[in-house]
Scaffold this active site. Structure first.
Site, PDB file in Angstrom:
ATOM      1  CB  SER A 126      -0.859   0.000   1.264  1.00  6.55           C
ATOM      2  OG  SER A 126      -1.462   1.251   1.450  1.00  6.55           O
ATOM      3  CE1 TYR A 151      -4.106  -2.552   5.303  1.00  9.21           C
ATOM      4  CE2 TYR A 151      -3.551  -0.221   5.306  1.00  9.21           C
ATOM      5  CZ  TYR A 151      -3.825  -1.379   4.622  1.00  9.21           C
ATOM      6  OH  TYR A 151      -3.812  -1.370   3.245  1.00  9.21           O
ATOM      7  CE  LYS A 155      -1.523  -4.522   3.352  1.00 12.99           C
ATOM      8  NZ  LYS A 155      -1.761  -5.850   2.775  1.00 12.99           N
TER       9      LYS A 155
HETATM   10  C1  UD1 Z   1      -6.053   4.671   3.489  1.00 12.21           C
HETATM   11  C2  UD1 Z   1      -4.652   4.310   3.100  1.00 12.21           C
HETATM   12  C3  UD1 Z   1      -4.610   3.113   2.213  1.00 12.21           C
HETATM   13  C4  UD1 Z   1      -5.364   1.984   2.840  1.00 12.21           C
HETATM   14  C5  UD1 Z   1      -6.793   2.434   3.074  1.00 12.21           C
HETATM   15  C6  UD1 Z   1      -7.567   1.307   3.729  1.00 12.21           C
HETATM   16  C7  UD1 Z   1      -3.207   6.282   2.928  1.00 12.21           C
HETATM   17  C8  UD1 Z   1      -2.701   7.371   2.052  1.00 12.21           C
HETATM   18  N1  UD1 Z   1      -4.032   5.411   2.356  1.00 12.21           N
HETATM   19  O1  UD1 Z   1      -6.644   5.239   2.372  1.00 12.21           O
HETATM   20  O2  UD1 Z   1      -3.307   2.692   2.001  1.00 12.21           O
HETATM   21  O3  UD1 Z   1      -5.346   0.871   1.984  1.00 12.21           O
HETATM   22  O4  UD1 Z   1      -6.787   3.560   3.948  1.00 12.21           O
HETATM   23  O5  UD1 Z   1      -8.802   1.721   4.162  1.00 12.21           O
HETATM   24  O6  UD1 Z   1      -2.916   6.208   4.083  1.00 12.21           O
HETATM   25  N2  UD1 Z   1     -13.072  10.666   3.113  1.00 12.21           N
HETATM   26  C9  UD1 Z   1     -14.096  11.541   3.421  1.00 12.21           C
HETATM   27  N3  UD1 Z   1     -15.267  11.036   3.906  1.00 12.21           N
HETATM   28  C10 UD1 Z   1     -15.458   9.695   4.107  1.00 12.21           C
HETATM   29  C11 UD1 Z   1     -14.400   8.795   3.778  1.00 12.21           C
HETATM   30  C12 UD1 Z   1     -13.219   9.316   3.302  1.00 12.21           C
HETATM   31  O7  UD1 Z   1     -13.968  12.762   3.275  1.00 12.21           O
HETATM   32  O8  UD1 Z   1     -16.536   9.304   4.574  1.00 12.21           O
HETATM   33  C13 UD1 Z   1     -11.814  11.206   2.570  1.00 12.21           C
HETATM   34  C14 UD1 Z   1     -10.600  10.912   3.441  1.00 12.21           C
HETATM   35  O9  UD1 Z   1     -10.414  11.915   4.386  1.00 12.21           O
HETATM   36  C15 UD1 Z   1      -9.503  10.866   2.383  1.00 12.21           C
HETATM   37  C16 UD1 Z   1     -10.209  10.347   1.125  1.00 12.21           C
HETATM   38  O10 UD1 Z   1     -11.590  10.553   1.348  1.00 12.21           O
HETATM   39  O11 UD1 Z   1      -9.049  12.151   2.118  1.00 12.21           O
HETATM   40  C17 UD1 Z   1      -9.971   8.861   0.883  1.00 12.21           C
HETATM   41  O12 UD1 Z   1     -10.236   8.167   2.074  1.00 12.21           O
HETATM   42  P1  UD1 Z   1     -10.269   6.577   2.137  1.00 12.21           P
HETATM   43  O13 UD1 Z   1     -11.128   6.051   1.047  1.00 12.21           O
HETATM   44  O14 UD1 Z   1     -10.604   6.202   3.533  1.00 12.21           O
HETATM   45  O15 UD1 Z   1      -8.802   6.140   1.796  1.00 12.21           O
HETATM   46  P2  UD1 Z   1      -7.398   6.597   2.431  1.00 12.21           P
HETATM   47  O16 UD1 Z   1      -7.576   7.053   3.825  1.00 12.21           O
HETATM   48  O17 UD1 Z   1      -6.758   7.509   1.477  1.00 12.21           O
END
Ligand code: UD1
Length: 339
Positions: A126, A151, A155
């Site tokens: 990841s 987690y 990795k």
């Molecule tokens: C993270 C990890 C990734 C891991 C994954 C597992 C990093 C960069 N990435 O992904 O390696 O495999 O978690 O779950 O650390 N968001 C919202 N509202 C929501 C959900 C998410 O605003 O309800 C935003 C988050 O703040 C983020 C983006 O959407 O900015 C993506 O979030 P998400 O899909 O959870 O993935 P990561 O956190 O990037």
């Protein structure tokens, strides 16, 4: 016909990879313990490819079961290892579960690969290993930062274990560092099946549009980015699946120079949370209820991949864009909900 074992092959990325492997002419054997998926995924795969993969329900934490599996299936040309727990928040609550599941399983698998002279191994890593990047886009030379969750730590540790084993054995391995996988197969026969409230952005969006969630919370719009929301590299899961086929092919054909290598698998394009929301609305015609709330602890501001290494050395490039991915995710959500 070359035969590949896919652990976690009924999971989200695993199932799409099984389809891609079968389409590329591989025979596939799946191991899954069904802890975070459904047996119905096997039917979805079979409906797409018209070829039922071999399936063994097995928990990789049970060392004797892993040994028995390899006694039975001892002509494998490669292993693609997805089976692992993947929820960041849960890993903070239950670190031992994560270390047991993600690390013990890997060790038992590698022990059996050694015992049965299976030398081609692909690992599901990841971009979380990079933490908050010093510069963007991020390439594979970037330093590994202290993990911010068990987690993420699994990795990092897994990559180290694999690298150490490669040094002293016939094992040849590739770790694929995924950015943010999204979307579903174009048939809507397989896709992401989150258990409970989705933690990831795109399943939360599709469930909100489907009326299962009231509104999407956008975690922060006060970051130092053009629109204030976080930036990620959203990669279509089918593109990601195809990267695994390229990687295992490279090992099977002995085209790799390094015994252990890592590759970023992303699009190279960063998109903000608000851009994803607007792209979803545009591509589906659905209005998405969303509100801006506080930052989520632990989120990095921005991360997207430098994909040059995968483009040049794996001969792989993402072919689908964010809109394709969001349209397919929505088609899948509608199918699952019977909409
Ligand atoms: C993270 C990890 C990734 C891991 C994954 C597992 C990093 C960069 N990435 O992904 O390696 O495999 O978690 O779950 O650390 N968001 C919202 N509202 C929501 C959900 C998410 O605003 O309800 C935003 C988050 O703040 C983020 C983006 O959407 O900015 C993506 O979030 P998400 O899909 O959870 O993935 P990561 O956190 O990037």
């Amino acid at each position: 016909m070359k035969k590949v074992l896919v652990t976690g092959g009924l999971g989200y990325i695993g199932s799409h990879t099984v389809v891609a492997l079968q389409n590329a002419g591989y025979e596939v054997v799946i191991i899954d313990n069904l802890s975070n998926t459904s047996i119905d995924v096997l039917e979805g795969i079979t409906e797409i490819t018209k070829t039922p993969p071999v399936f063994e329900r097995l928990d990789l934490r049970i060392k004797s079961d892993v040994a028995a599996f390899f006694q039975k299936h001892n002509t494998l040309d490669g292993v693609i290892h997805f089976a692992a727990s993947k929820a960041v928040g849960e890993s903070v609550e239950k670190p031992l579960l994560y270390y047991e599941n993600n690390i013990n399983s890997l060790v038992y698998l590698l022990q059996e690969c050694k015992a049965h002279n299976i030398s081609n191994f692909i690992f599901s890593s990841s971009c979380t290993v990079y933490g908050e990047p010093d510069s963007l886009p991020i390439n594979e030379e970037a330093p590994i930062k202290d993990a911010t969750s068990p987690y993420g730590n699994t990795k990092q540790i897994s990559e180290e274990i694999i690298r150490d084993v490669c040094h002293v054995s016939a094992l040849k391995a590739i770790a694929l560092r995924y950015f943010n996988p999204v979307g579903a197969h174009k048939t809507a026969l397989i896709g992401e099946l989150p258990v409970g409230v989705p933690q990831n952005l795109v399943p939360f969006i599709t469930q909100t549009a489907a009326g299962i969630r009231k509104e999407l919370s956008v975690f922060g719009a006060d970051y130092n980015t053009p629109d204030g929301s976080c930036i990620r590299d959203y990669i279509h899961v089918v593109d990601l699946a195809e990267a695994h086929v390229k990687a295992v092919e490279k090992l099977i054909r002995a085209e790799n120079t390094a015994k252990f290598s890592v590759f970023n698998v992303g699009t190279g394009q960063g998109n903000s949370v608000l851009e994803v929301v607007h792209a979803f609305e545009e591509v589906t015609g659905e209005k998405l209820n969303h509100t801006i709330v506080d930052r989520r602890p632990g989120d990095v501001v921005a991360v997207y991949a430098d994909t040059k290494k995968a483009n040049e050395e794996l001969g792989w490039k993402a072919a689908r864009d964010l809109k394709d991915a969001l349209a397919s995710a929505w088609a899948w959500e509608k199918k699952v909900r019977g909409l």
